[in-house]
Design a protein around this motif. Sequence first.
Motif, short mmCIF file in Angstrom:
data_model
loop_
_atom_site.label_atom_id
_atom_site.label_comp_id
_atom_site.label_asym_id
_atom_site.label_seq_id
_atom_site.Cartn_x
_atom_site.Cartn_y
_atom_site.Cartn_z
N SER A 190 0.82 -1.22 0.00
CA SER A 190 0.00 0.00 0.00
C SER A 190 0.85 1.27 0.00
N ASP A 191 2.06 1.19 0.58
CA ASP A 191 2.94 2.35 0.56
C ASP A 191 3.36 2.68 -0.87
N GLU A 192 3.64 1.65 -1.66
CA GLU A 192 4.02 1.87 -3.05
C GLU A 192 2.85 2.47 -3.83
N THR A 193 1.65 1.95 -3.57
CA THR A 193 0.46 2.49 -4.25
C THR A 193 0.31 3.97 -3.98
N TRP A 194 0.46 4.33 -2.72
CA TRP A 194 0.34 5.75 -2.34
C TRP A 194 1.47 6.57 -2.95
N ALA A 195 2.70 6.07 -2.85
CA ALA A 195 3.85 6.82 -3.36
C ALA A 195 3.70 7.10 -4.85
N GLY A 228 -0.96 -2.54 19.06
CA GLY A 228 -0.83 -1.46 18.10
C GLY A 228 -1.72 -1.64 16.89
N PRO A 229 -1.65 -0.72 15.92
CA PRO A 229 -2.50 -0.76 14.73
C PRO A 229 -2.34 -2.04 13.92
N TRP A 230 -1.17 -2.66 14.04
CA TRP A 230 -0.91 -3.89 13.31
C TRP A 230 -1.82 -5.04 13.74
N ALA A 231 -2.48 -4.91 14.89
CA ALA A 231 -3.34 -5.98 15.40
C ALA A 231 -4.78 -5.86 14.90
N THR A 270 3.80 15.22 2.15
CA THR A 270 3.32 15.32 3.53
C THR A 270 2.33 16.46 3.72
N SER A 271 1.77 16.92 2.62
CA SER A 271 0.70 17.91 2.70
C SER A 271 -0.54 17.25 3.29
N GLU A 272 -1.49 18.07 3.71
CA GLU A 272 -2.72 17.55 4.29
C GLU A 272 -3.45 16.62 3.31
N GLU A 273 -3.51 17.04 2.05
CA GLU A 273 -4.22 16.25 1.04
C GLU A 273 -3.55 14.89 0.81
N MET A 274 -2.22 14.89 0.68
CA MET A 274 -1.53 13.63 0.39
C MET A 274 -1.50 12.69 1.59
N LEU A 275 -1.39 13.22 2.80
CA LEU A 275 -1.42 12.35 3.98
C LEU A 275 -2.81 11.79 4.22
N MET A 276 -3.82 12.54 3.84
CA MET A 276 -5.18 11.99 3.92
C MET A 276 -5.33 10.86 2.92
N LYS A 277 -4.76 11.02 1.76
CA LYS A 277 -4.79 9.96 0.75
C LYS A 277 -4.03 8.72 1.26
N LYS A 278 -2.95 8.95 1.96
CA LYS A 278 -2.17 7.84 2.53
C LYS A 278 -3.01 7.06 3.55
N PHE A 279 -3.73 7.80 4.37
CA PHE A 279 -4.61 7.16 5.35
C PHE A 279 -5.68 6.33 4.65
N GLU A 280 -6.25 6.88 3.60
CA GLU A 280 -7.31 6.17 2.87
C GLU A 280 -6.79 4.90 2.20
N ILE A 281 -5.55 4.94 1.74
CA ILE A 281 -4.98 3.80 1.03
C ILE A 281 -4.42 2.74 1.98
N SER A 282 -3.71 3.19 3.02
CA SER A 282 -2.99 2.26 3.88
C SER A 282 -3.51 2.17 5.31
N GLY A 283 -4.31 3.15 5.73
CA GLY A 283 -4.79 3.16 7.12
C GLY A 283 -3.74 3.65 8.10
N GLN A 284 -2.58 4.11 7.62
CA GLN A 284 -1.53 4.58 8.52
C GLN A 284 -1.92 5.91 9.16
N LEU A 285 -1.53 6.09 10.41
CA LEU A 285 -1.93 7.27 11.18
C LEU A 285 -1.16 8.50 10.72
#
Length: 442
Positions: free
Chosen positions: A75-80, A292-295, A349-364
């Motif tokens: 998912s990190d690659e997808t976001w990147a 943690g989130p991994w669980a 690391t803009s607000e828009e891109m980090l929100m997209k990261k959350f949507e794709i990977s669920g990372q905080l």
Amino acid sequence: MKMRRMLSIVIAIVMVIVIAACGSGNNNEPSETTNTPPANNSNATVDEQENEAVVPTEPELEKDAKLIVWDNGGSDETWAKAVAEEFTKKYNIPVEVQVVSQGDAPTKLQTDGPAGLGADVFLAPHDKIGGLVASGLVLENFFADEYKVNFMEASITGTSMNGVLYGYPTAIDTYALFYNKDLVKNVPATMDDLIAQSKGFTDKAKEKYGFMMQVNDFFFLYGFLGGYDGYVFGDKNTNKDDIGLNNEGAVKAAQFMQKLHKEVLPLNSGDINYALKETLFINNNLMFDINGPWAVAALQEGKVNFGVAPLPKLDNGKAPTSFSGIRAYYVNSYTKYPEAAAAYARFATSEEMLMKKFEISGQLPPRISLMENETIKGNEIIKGFLDQAAVSVPMPNIPEMVPVWEAMGNAFAVIWDDNADPKTVLDKAVNQIKEAISLSNQ
């Protein structure tokens, strides 16, 4: 720009002398550029930075720039790749995303960076920053003041070294309290309340437990130690000569662990593991777990009715200060395109891109404004972790942290299993850590 790069190089050379154990130094100066420094908000007031109406001035980027970015797979690659596509549309700068895991990137950069083969921007965990800075492999964050206002304190502290911010934080991980909604009537606000609820449920013969955590893993234990004003190293985990792992607060944390053992978790430390906790929780035989989130994924797949909340407060009224891990982008000091690389890290690391990261990977996302985003705020599980992250402490990023993990894990195992005197055991552990640090610095 030239001034920034020269400053980074000077800092790097000093760090090589001071922290030789981090890695071999490199005094080769990266290729220079004649571009003017980026126009950013580093001199803006806090009020200006917090005013959403203020539009940051776009930096002047190298005209011939083309970038390589290293990030994780999945998912990190997808976001990147999504970020790269949007960045190219906006700046007309081509970006190639290559899969190099965050754990491998710092080591790979040791050889690829000076050879001019490394990524311009790469992902790394924050506890690797000591070696990166000591080896002269990263440039400082060009927009430090802007980030200090807009990002969680833990994410800034974790990606800084000697007061200088290097990282562009992309995600933050920490642990919190999982609770089974079918078993728990009221989410405990205090650890005393958690213990009281757990007592009535625990039945070792029936393999039912009110509370569990990995009691010999210092990563999880630190939350209590920090909540009682213990600490690893002084000066916000930068002073290796000031160790607070056996102070009064650390002793109180150890005594609290002994209370948990006696009253709600009658198992030896070696009998408590991740798989056991997961199985018990899925089978509705565990009320509370620190994890943690991994669980989350396994519990959702097991159709468990659960929630996540910040760790309950201790008897001194303070919240446990859990350890957190920070993922961040860094700019390679050997990049030919420092302006474009910094602009990319900022864009990602803009607000828009980090929100997209959350949507794709669920990372905080560690960006403060996103804690108020309705999508995140309305997600009970994510909100629980983010609330805990707000009081978390980033794992120390200096190399002297290495011997701490084993020494403290073993110490708490002895304190737990043998009901040993906490002060005596912690004193011994600290002496072991000091000896290990002394040997590594020879």
